[in-house]
Design a protein around this motif. Structure first.
Motif, PDB file in Angstrom:
ATOM      1  N   ALA A 123       0.833  -1.207   0.000  1.00 55.26           N
ATOM      2  CA  ALA A 123       0.000   0.000   0.000  1.00 55.26           C
ATOM      3  C   ALA A 123       0.870   1.262   0.000  1.00 55.26           C
ATOM      4  N   ILE A 124       1.992   1.225   0.710  1.00 56.79           N
ATOM      5  CA  ILE A 124       2.908   2.370   0.728  1.00 56.79           C
ATOM      6  C   ILE A 124       3.480   2.608  -0.663  1.00 56.79           C
ATOM      7  N   ILE A 125       3.908   1.546  -1.309  1.00 57.13           N
ATOM      8  CA  ILE A 125       4.461   1.697  -2.663  1.00 57.13           C
ATOM      9  C   ILE A 125       3.394   2.225  -3.614  1.00 57.13           C
ATOM     10  N   THR A 126       2.199   1.669  -3.558  1.00 56.65           N
ATOM     11  CA  THR A 126       1.139   2.133  -4.469  1.00 56.65           C
ATOM     12  C   THR A 126       0.804   3.595  -4.221  1.00 56.65           C
ATOM     13  N   ALA A 127       0.849   4.017  -2.962  1.00 55.04           N
ATOM     14  CA  ALA A 127       0.513   5.400  -2.623  1.00 55.04           C
ATOM     15  C   ALA A 127       1.606   6.388  -3.030  1.00 55.04           C
ATOM     16  N   THR A 128       2.831   5.930  -3.196  1.00 58.71           N
ATOM     17  CA  THR A 128       3.942   6.842  -3.481  1.00 58.71           C
ATOM     18  C   THR A 128       4.530   6.686  -4.878  1.00 58.71           C
ATOM     19  N   GLN A 129       4.151   5.656  -5.615  1.00 61.10           N
ATOM     20  CA  GLN A 129       4.821   5.355  -6.878  1.00 61.10           C
ATOM     21  C   GLN A 129       4.641   6.421  -7.953  1.00 61.10           C
ATOM     22  N   SER A 130       3.620   7.239  -7.862  1.00 60.34           N
ATOM     23  CA  SER A 130       3.439   8.316  -8.844  1.00 60.34           C
ATOM     24  C   SER A 130       3.957   9.647  -8.320  1.00 60.34           C
ATOM     25  N   GLY A 131       4.568   9.651  -7.146  1.00 63.84           N
ATOM     26  CA  GLY A 131       5.113  10.875  -6.579  1.00 63.84           C
ATOM     27  C   GLY A 131       4.500  11.168  -5.226  1.00 63.84           C
ATOM     28  N   LEU A 132       5.149  12.035  -4.501  1.00 62.84           N
ATOM     29  CA  LEU A 132       4.662  12.437  -3.189  1.00 62.84           C
ATOM     30  C   LEU A 132       3.674  13.587  -3.348  1.00 62.84           C
ATOM     31  N   PRO A 133       2.719  13.686  -2.439  1.00 61.59           N
ATOM     32  CA  PRO A 133       1.788  14.816  -2.512  1.00 61.59           C
ATOM     33  C   PRO A 133       2.531  16.138  -2.264  1.00 61.59           C
ATOM     34  N   LEU A 134       2.124  17.178  -2.956  1.00 63.98           N
ATOM     35  CA  LEU A 134       2.772  18.483  -2.813  1.00 63.98           C
ATOM     36  C   LEU A 134       2.123  19.253  -1.668  1.00 63.98           C
ATOM     37  N   VAL A 135       2.454  18.816  -0.473  1.00 61.67           N
ATOM     38  CA  VAL A 135       1.971  19.435   0.760  1.00 61.67           C
ATOM     39  C   VAL A 135       3.188  19.623   1.663  1.00 61.67           C
ATOM     40  N   SER A 136       3.014  20.398   2.729  1.00 59.88           N
ATOM     41  CA  SER A 136       4.158  20.697   3.593  1.00 59.88           C
ATOM     42  C   SER A 136       4.716  19.452   4.286  1.00 59.88           C
ATOM     43  N   ARG A 137       3.880  18.462   4.563  1.00 61.90           N
ATOM     44  CA  ARG A 137       4.347  17.229   5.223  1.00 61.90           C
ATOM     45  C   ARG A 137       3.833  16.012   4.434  1.00 61.90           C
ATOM     46  N   PRO A 138       4.487  15.706   3.310  1.00 61.31           N
ATOM     47  CA  PRO A 138       3.973  14.630   2.444  1.00 61.31           C
ATOM     48  C   PRO A 138       3.904  13.268   3.127  1.00 61.31           C
ATOM     49  N   TYR A 139       4.890  12.939   3.961  1.00 61.26           N
ATOM     50  CA  TYR A 139       4.881  11.628   4.615  1.00 61.26           C
ATOM     51  C   TYR A 139       3.757  11.543   5.643  1.00 61.26           C
ATOM     52  N   ALA A 140       3.481  12.627   6.322  1.00 57.68           N
ATOM     53  CA  ALA A 140       2.361  12.650   7.272  1.00 57.68           C
ATOM     54  C   ALA A 140       1.042  12.459   6.527  1.00 57.68           C
ATOM     55  N   GLN A 141       0.927  13.084   5.360  1.00 59.13           N
ATOM     56  CA  GLN A 141      -0.301  12.948   4.560  1.00 59.13           C
ATOM     57  C   GLN A 141      -0.491  11.507   4.104  1.00 59.13           C
ATOM     58  N   ILE A 142       0.567  10.894   3.594  1.00 58.83           N
ATOM     59  CA  ILE A 142       0.475   9.497   3.136  1.00 58.83           C
ATOM     60  C   ILE A 142       0.132   8.591   4.312  1.00 58.83           C
ATOM     61  N   ALA A 143       0.792   8.803   5.438  1.00 59.19           N
ATOM     62  CA  ALA A 143       0.522   7.983   6.632  1.00 59.19           C
ATOM     63  C   ALA A 143      -0.941   8.099   7.028  1.00 59.19           C
ATOM     64  N   THR A 144      -1.458   9.298   7.054  1.00 54.41           N
ATOM     65  CA  THR A 144      -2.873   9.514   7.396  1.00 54.41           C
ATOM     66  C   THR A 144      -3.774   8.786   6.402  1.00 54.41           C
ATOM     67  N   ASP A 145      -3.481   8.937   5.112  1.00 55.44           N
ATOM     68  CA  ASP A 145      -4.293   8.290   4.074  1.00 55.44           C
ATOM     69  C   ASP A 145      -4.308   6.773   4.233  1.00 55.44           C
ATOM     70  N   LEU A 146      -3.202   6.208   4.732  1.00 55.53           N
ATOM     71  CA  LEU A 146      -3.092   4.752   4.870  1.00 55.53           C
ATOM     72  C   LEU A 146      -3.439   4.260   6.273  1.00 55.53           C
ATOM     73  N   GLY A 147      -3.758   5.178   7.170  1.00 56.08           N
ATOM     74  CA  GLY A 147      -4.078   4.784   8.543  1.00 56.08           C
ATOM     75  C   GLY A 147      -2.868   4.336   9.327  1.00 56.08           C
ATOM     76  N   LEU A 148      -1.705   4.956   9.040  1.00 56.93           N
ATOM     77  CA  LEU A 148      -0.457   4.599   9.709  1.00 56.93           C
ATOM     78  C   LEU A 148       0.071   5.782  10.505  1.00 56.93           C
ATOM     79  N   ASP A 149       1.009   5.489  11.378  1.00 54.48           N
ATOM     80  CA  ASP A 149       1.774   6.510  12.069  1.00 54.48           C
ATOM     81  C   ASP A 149       2.881   6.971  11.111  1.00 54.48           C
ATOM     82  N   GLU A 150       3.173   8.266  11.079  1.00 57.12           N
ATOM     83  CA  GLU A 150       4.194   8.792  10.175  1.00 57.12           C
ATOM     84  C   GLU A 150       5.559   8.130  10.422  1.00 57.12           C
ATOM     85  N   GLY A 151       5.929   7.918  11.670  1.00 55.83           N
ATOM     86  CA  GLY A 151       7.203   7.262  11.981  1.00 55.83           C
ATOM     87  C   GLY A 151       7.257   5.844  11.451  1.00 55.83           C
ATOM     88  N   ASP A 152       6.139   5.110  11.575  1.00 52.97           N
ATOM     89  CA  ASP A 152       6.074   3.740  11.064  1.00 52.97           C
ATOM     90  C   ASP A 152       6.215   3.739   9.541  1.00 52.97           C
TER      91      ASP A 152
END
Length: 162
Positions: free
Chosen positions: A9-38
């Motif tokens: 799920a992480i690869i599928t969410a990032t394979q086309s690029g990171l979201p253009l937001v101030s905290r892209p990893y936090a956004q992806i983590a939220t979208d996937l129901g994960l902790d940003e550190g994890d």
């Protein structure tokens, strides 16, 4: 290596690029129901295991004026192709370099290197640089120039159903 559903799920969410937001990893983590550190730990582990090669900006070489692109093909001594292919692949103007099987008698080439330049003349000069590296280990070569982009993406995993 097989991916667990979270890594996939992480690869599928990032394979086309990171979201253009101030905290892209936090956004992806939220979208996937994960902790940003994890999320970051999993991405580091996948990179360490070779599942992810790198996280980087991928410039559009056409927009940068690199509009002459040629797949150079080389008939290189089989005993030296790995060593010489590594040297060719390290050249800054080569984006892809592969060893592939020959298709004799019609296709004698076993080393492929994509050369980028601003003009065909520049690509030909760069091709001469490759020829100099290959030296007498090369018995012949050719180049196939791109004429039109039909599709241009990296590998994309399909989202799993369910």
């Amino acid at each position: 290596m097989t991916l667990d559903p979270t890594d996939r799920a992480i690869i599928t969410a990032t394979q086309s690029g990171l979201p253009l937001v101030s905290r892209p990893y936090a956004q992806i983590a939220t979208d996937l129901g994960l902790d940003e550190g994890d999320l970051c730990n999993r991405m580091r582990a996948m990179q360490a295991n070779g599942v992810i090669r790198r996280i980087a900006v991928a410039p559009n070489h056409y927009a940068l004026g690199m509009t002459a692109n040629g797949m150079s093909v080389w008939d290189v001594d089989d005993n030296r192709v790995a060593e010489l292919g590594q040297r060719v692949g390290n050249l800054e103007f080569v984006s892809h370099c592969y060893e592939r099987p020959r298709a004799l008698p019609d296709w004698p080439y076993n080393l492929f290197a994509m050369i980028h330049g601003t003009s065909c003349d520049q690509v030909e000069a760069l091709r001469a640089d490759v020829a100099a590296i290959l030296g007498d280990a090369c018995r012949g070569n050719d180049i196939l120039y791109s004429t039109r982009i039909l599709k241009k993406t990296g590998l994309r995993l399909r989202r799993q159903k369910g």
